[in-house]
Enzyme design. Structure first.
Site, mmCIF file in Angstrom:
data_model
loop_
_atom_site.group_PDB
_atom_site.id
_atom_site.type_symbol
_atom_site.label_atom_id
_atom_site.label_comp_id
_atom_site.label_asym_id
_atom_site.label_seq_id
_atom_site.Cartn_x
_atom_site.Cartn_y
_atom_site.Cartn_z
ATOM 1 N N SER A 1 0.775 -1.126 0.064
ATOM 2 C CA SER A 1 0.053 -0.112 -0.211
ATOM 3 C C SER A 1 0.803 1.192 -0.015
ATOM 4 O O SER A 1 2.019 1.166 0.769
ATOM 5 C CB SER A 1 -0.764 -0.084 1.211
ATOM 6 O OG SER A 1 -1.720 1.343 1.207
ATOM 7 N N SER B 1 -0.521 3.885 0.901
ATOM 8 C CA SER B 1 -1.165 5.092 1.995
ATOM 9 C C SER B 1 -0.354 5.340 3.036
ATOM 10 O O SER B 1 -0.431 6.810 3.343
ATOM 11 C CB SER B 1 -2.507 4.167 2.414
ATOM 12 O OG SER B 1 -3.569 4.154 1.538
ATOM 13 N N LYS C 1 -14.195 -3.662 3.512
ATOM 14 C CA LYS C 1 -14.642 -2.276 3.335
ATOM 15 C C LYS C 1 -16.391 -2.378 3.497
ATOM 16 O O LYS C 1 -17.221 -1.405 3.939
ATOM 17 C CB LYS C 1 -14.628 -1.981 1.758
ATOM 18 C CG LYS C 1 -13.428 -1.529 1.611
ATOM 19 C CD LYS C 1 -13.255 -0.852 0.131
ATOM 20 C CE LYS C 1 -11.980 -0.298 -0.400
ATOM 21 N NZ LYS C 1 -12.003 0.585 -1.693
ATOM 22 N N ASN D 1 -14.402 3.578 3.315
ATOM 23 C CA ASN D 1 -12.793 3.121 3.266
ATOM 24 C C ASN D 1 -12.145 4.106 4.186
ATOM 25 O O ASN D 1 -11.072 4.243 4.198
ATOM 26 C CB ASN D 1 -12.645 3.530 1.719
ATOM 27 C CG ASN D 1 -12.649 5.067 1.500
ATOM 28 O OD1 ASN D 1 -13.279 5.891 1.959
ATOM 29 N ND2 ASN D 1 -11.724 5.528 0.362
ATOM 30 N N ASP E 1 -13.882 7.112 -2.311
ATOM 31 C CA ASP E 1 -13.441 6.755 -3.618
ATOM 32 C C ASP E 1 -14.101 7.629 -4.692
ATOM 33 O O ASP E 1 -13.410 7.982 -5.621
ATOM 34 C CB ASP E 1 -13.596 5.036 -3.827
ATOM 35 C CG ASP E 1 -12.625 4.163 -3.274
ATOM 36 O OD1 ASP E 1 -11.460 4.676 -2.989
ATOM 37 O OD2 ASP E 1 -12.901 3.126 -2.796
ATOM 38 N N ALA F 1 -17.435 -4.182 -12.247
ATOM 39 C CA ALA F 1 -18.549 -3.873 -11.383
ATOM 40 C C ALA F 1 -18.184 -4.275 -9.759
ATOM 41 O O ALA F 1 -19.162 -4.518 -9.118
ATOM 42 C CB ALA F 1 -19.792 -4.548 -11.707
ATOM 43 N N GLY G 1 -16.114 -3.187 -6.199
ATOM 44 C CA GLY G 1 -15.957 -2.056 -5.021
ATOM 45 C C GLY G 1 -15.970 -0.686 -5.809
ATOM 46 O O GLY G 1 -16.592 0.324 -5.619
ATOM 47 N N ARG H 1 -16.829 -8.936 -16.279
ATOM 48 C CA ARG H 1 -16.589 -10.148 -16.667
ATOM 49 C C ARG H 1 -17.763 -11.103 -16.238
ATOM 50 O O ARG H 1 -18.338 -11.863 -16.773
ATOM 51 C CB ARG H 1 -15.394 -10.788 -15.868
ATOM 52 C CG ARG H 1 -15.142 -12.153 -16.118
ATOM 53 C CD ARG H 1 -13.646 -12.435 -15.309
ATOM 54 N NE ARG H 1 -13.721 -12.114 -13.934
ATOM 55 C CZ ARG H 1 -12.893 -12.571 -13.098
ATOM 56 N NH1 ARG H 1 -11.641 -13.093 -13.502
ATOM 57 N NH2 ARG H 1 -12.793 -12.283 -11.784
ATOM 58 N N THR H 2 -18.382 -10.793 -14.753
ATOM 59 C CA THR H 2 -19.301 -11.339 -14.257
ATOM 60 C C THR H 2 -20.588 -10.383 -14.665
ATOM 61 O O THR H 2 -20.798 -9.559 -13.856
ATOM 62 C CB THR H 2 -19.281 -11.744 -12.757
ATOM 63 O OG1 THR H 2 -18.028 -12.257 -12.527
ATOM 64 C CG2 THR H 2 -20.347 -12.738 -12.225
ATOM 65 N N GLU I 1 -23.822 -10.690 -14.408
ATOM 66 C CA GLU I 1 -24.780 -10.351 -13.466
ATOM 67 C C GLU I 1 -24.581 -9.157 -12.426
ATOM 68 O O GLU I 1 -25.470 -8.378 -11.972
ATOM 69 C CB GLU I 1 -25.086 -11.754 -12.493
ATOM 70 C CG GLU I 1 -25.800 -12.781 -13.257
ATOM 71 C CD GLU I 1 -24.444 -13.547 -14.181
ATOM 72 O OE1 GLU I 1 -23.377 -13.515 -13.293
ATOM 73 O OE2 GLU I 1 -24.757 -13.762 -15.195
HETATM 74 P P1 NAP Z 1 -12.915 -5.901 -6.619
HETATM 75 O O1 NAP Z 1 -14.099 -5.327 -5.739
HETATM 76 O O2 NAP Z 1 -12.328 -7.141 -6.226
HETATM 77 O O3 NAP Z 1 -13.227 -5.974 -8.006
HETATM 78 C C1 NAP Z 1 -12.338 -6.279 -9.109
HETATM 79 C C2 NAP Z 1 -13.071 -6.120 -10.393
HETATM 80 O O4 NAP Z 1 -12.041 -6.459 -11.462
HETATM 81 C C3 NAP Z 1 -14.353 -6.949 -10.603
HETATM 82 O O5 NAP Z 1 -15.172 -5.998 -11.518
HETATM 83 C C4 NAP Z 1 -13.722 -8.226 -11.189
HETATM 84 O O6 NAP Z 1 -14.564 -8.843 -12.062
HETATM 85 C C5 NAP Z 1 -12.828 -7.492 -12.185
HETATM 86 N N1 NAP Z 1 -11.649 -8.418 -12.531
HETATM 87 C C6 NAP Z 1 -10.741 -9.133 -11.690
HETATM 88 N N2 NAP Z 1 -9.945 -9.746 -12.374
HETATM 89 C C7 NAP Z 1 -10.453 -9.829 -13.785
HETATM 90 C C8 NAP Z 1 -10.083 -10.497 -14.976
HETATM 91 N N3 NAP Z 1 -8.864 -11.415 -14.994
HETATM 92 N N4 NAP Z 1 -10.583 -10.180 -16.101
HETATM 93 C C9 NAP Z 1 -11.881 -9.503 -16.038
HETATM 94 N N5 NAP Z 1 -12.205 -8.712 -15.001
HETATM 95 C C10 NAP Z 1 -11.628 -9.185 -13.848
HETATM 96 O O7 NAP Z 1 -11.594 -4.793 -6.465
HETATM 97 P P2 NAP Z 1 -11.797 -3.198 -6.323
HETATM 98 O O8 NAP Z 1 -11.723 -2.728 -4.862
HETATM 99 O O9 NAP Z 1 -12.906 -2.697 -7.213
HETATM 100 O O10 NAP Z 1 -10.555 -2.746 -7.157
HETATM 101 C C11 NAP Z 1 -10.228 -2.823 -8.455
HETATM 102 C C12 NAP Z 1 -8.759 -2.286 -8.840
HETATM 103 O O11 NAP Z 1 -8.948 -0.868 -8.619
HETATM 104 C C13 NAP Z 1 -7.753 -2.702 -8.076
HETATM 105 O O12 NAP Z 1 -6.766 -2.751 -8.914
HETATM 106 C C14 NAP Z 1 -7.363 -1.513 -7.070
HETATM 107 O O13 NAP Z 1 -6.261 -1.429 -6.716
HETATM 108 C C15 NAP Z 1 -7.809 -0.416 -7.736
HETATM 109 N N6 NAP Z 1 -8.268 0.817 -7.074
HETATM 110 C C16 NAP Z 1 -7.816 1.818 -7.016
HETATM 111 C C17 NAP Z 1 -8.098 3.063 -6.574
HETATM 112 C C18 NAP Z 1 -7.535 4.540 -6.680
HETATM 113 O O14 NAP Z 1 -7.722 5.193 -5.718
HETATM 114 N N7 NAP Z 1 -6.805 4.645 -7.559
HETATM 115 C C19 NAP Z 1 -9.356 2.905 -5.376
HETATM 116 C C20 NAP Z 1 -9.721 1.535 -5.498
HETATM 117 C C21 NAP Z 1 -9.329 0.614 -5.989
HETATM 118 P P3 NAP Z 1 -15.771 -9.983 -11.707
HETATM 119 O O15 NAP Z 1 -16.822 -9.122 -11.051
HETATM 120 O O16 NAP Z 1 -16.096 -10.778 -12.728
HETATM 121 O O17 NAP Z 1 -14.898 -10.625 -10.477
#
Ligand code: NAP
Length: 280
Positions: free
Chosen positions: A20, A22, A71, A92, A107, A132, A134, A156-157, A159
């Protein structure tokens, strides 16, 4: 940074937390503001969340950030939720005042702040969110409160995208929401946001979408910040797209957490410039 008996504690809780950024960002801000505060990271397993929150209260922490996988689950331990967290259904940022825990979500605010900094016009624009999860939810809900005309989600999913779209339709009737899962081209979109974890370290050769399907004029935004230049943005730059880096949202959402903890606006211009230079 020096600590003494009066140093106020702040922390990130989640798992994993080792990579992290942070702690660096928040300690930089505390130093910049010349405050006797320190920010650390705690790796907390799901089974330890309840005890950790108790400990954080008992030890008099000023605030914490919450990351995956807590979260949503953390909400049950909080005394109250700000509207930002209520709308997104996830927390968060927690502010602790006299032992009471108030949950926020920065966020979405961080994402909008990043767009504003980059002078991205949203009125009447069509936006595509890939993902879709968090972060995608937080972004979608905040965008649903803007003047964009269309918002599509592709995940990807499938639904999960359907569920999110249903929810968004209740938020704002003026915007056209749709599922882009079955679309064969995305040329209509002005703003394409990667809110999946595709392309994140160590899978740095992956891209969430074939860029040939996107209009060359579209602005590309990747919220993945490790690596700084993701494959999605690298290919985008090669095609001449305007791109926005994930680190900008990360810094913006962290500074939004700081303003919640500080209880006042902070002068963010220099802090943002310094931090962005540090991470580019
Ligand atoms: P999350 O809740 O686990 O969601 C992950 C997302 O990515 C879901 O939509 C998932 O699809 C998709 N995904 C994962 N692997 C995949 C693959 N191989 N092919 C296609 N889709 C895939 O995670 P999150 O908290 O939303 O975070 C997502 C990303 O954003 C992370 O890299 C995180 O570090 C980054 N992030 C950045 C910030 C920032 O401030 N810049 C803030 C928050 C998060 P499914 O629904 O099909 O599993």
């Amino acid at each position: 940074m020096e600590t003494d008996a009066d140093t106020k504690l702040y922390a990130l809780i989640g798992n994993p937390v080792t990579k992290s950024l942070s702690p660096f960002i928040h300690n930089y801000v505390f130093d910049f503001l010349n405050q006797n505060k320190i920010y650390i990271a705690h790796k907390i397993d799901k089974g330890n969340l309840a005890n950790s929150i108790k400990a954080i209260k008992a030890l008099g922490y000023g605030g914490i950030n919450v990351t995956t996988p807590h979260k949503i689950n953390v909400i049950e331990y909080l005394d109250d939720l700000d509207v930002s967290a209520k709308n997104i259904g996830a927390v968060n940022t927690i502010k602790i005042v006299e032992g009471k825990l108030m949950g926020y979500n920065t966020d979405g605010i961080g994402f909008l702040d990043m767009l504003e900094e980059n002078e991205v016009e949203l009125r009447g624009k069509k936006s595509l969110i890939l993902g879709a999860g968090g972060a995608a939810r937080a972004i979608a809900i905040i965008l649903a409160g803007t003047q964009i005309s269309h918002l599509s989600v592709s995940n990807r999913t499938n639904e999960r995208a359907d569920l999110l779209i249903e929810e968004l339709r209740q938020v704002n009737k003026e915007i056209v929401f749709s599922n882009a899962f079955k679309k064969h081209n995305f040329r209509e979109f002005d703003l394409v946001i990667n809110a999946t974890s595709v392309g994140m370290f160590p899978n740095i050769d992956e891209t969430p979408i074939d860029l040939e399907m996107i209009n060359e004029d579209a602005i590309l935004c990747d919220i993945v910040y490790k690596p700084h230049l993701t494959k999605f943005l690298k290919l985008g730059l090669e095609r001449g797209h305007r791109v926005i880096f994930g680190i900008e949202m990360l810094i913006a959402q962290a500074l939004a957490s700081q303003e919640i903890w500080q209880g006042t606006k902070i002068d963010k211009v220099e802090i943002k410039r310094e931090l962005q230079e540090r991470f580019s």
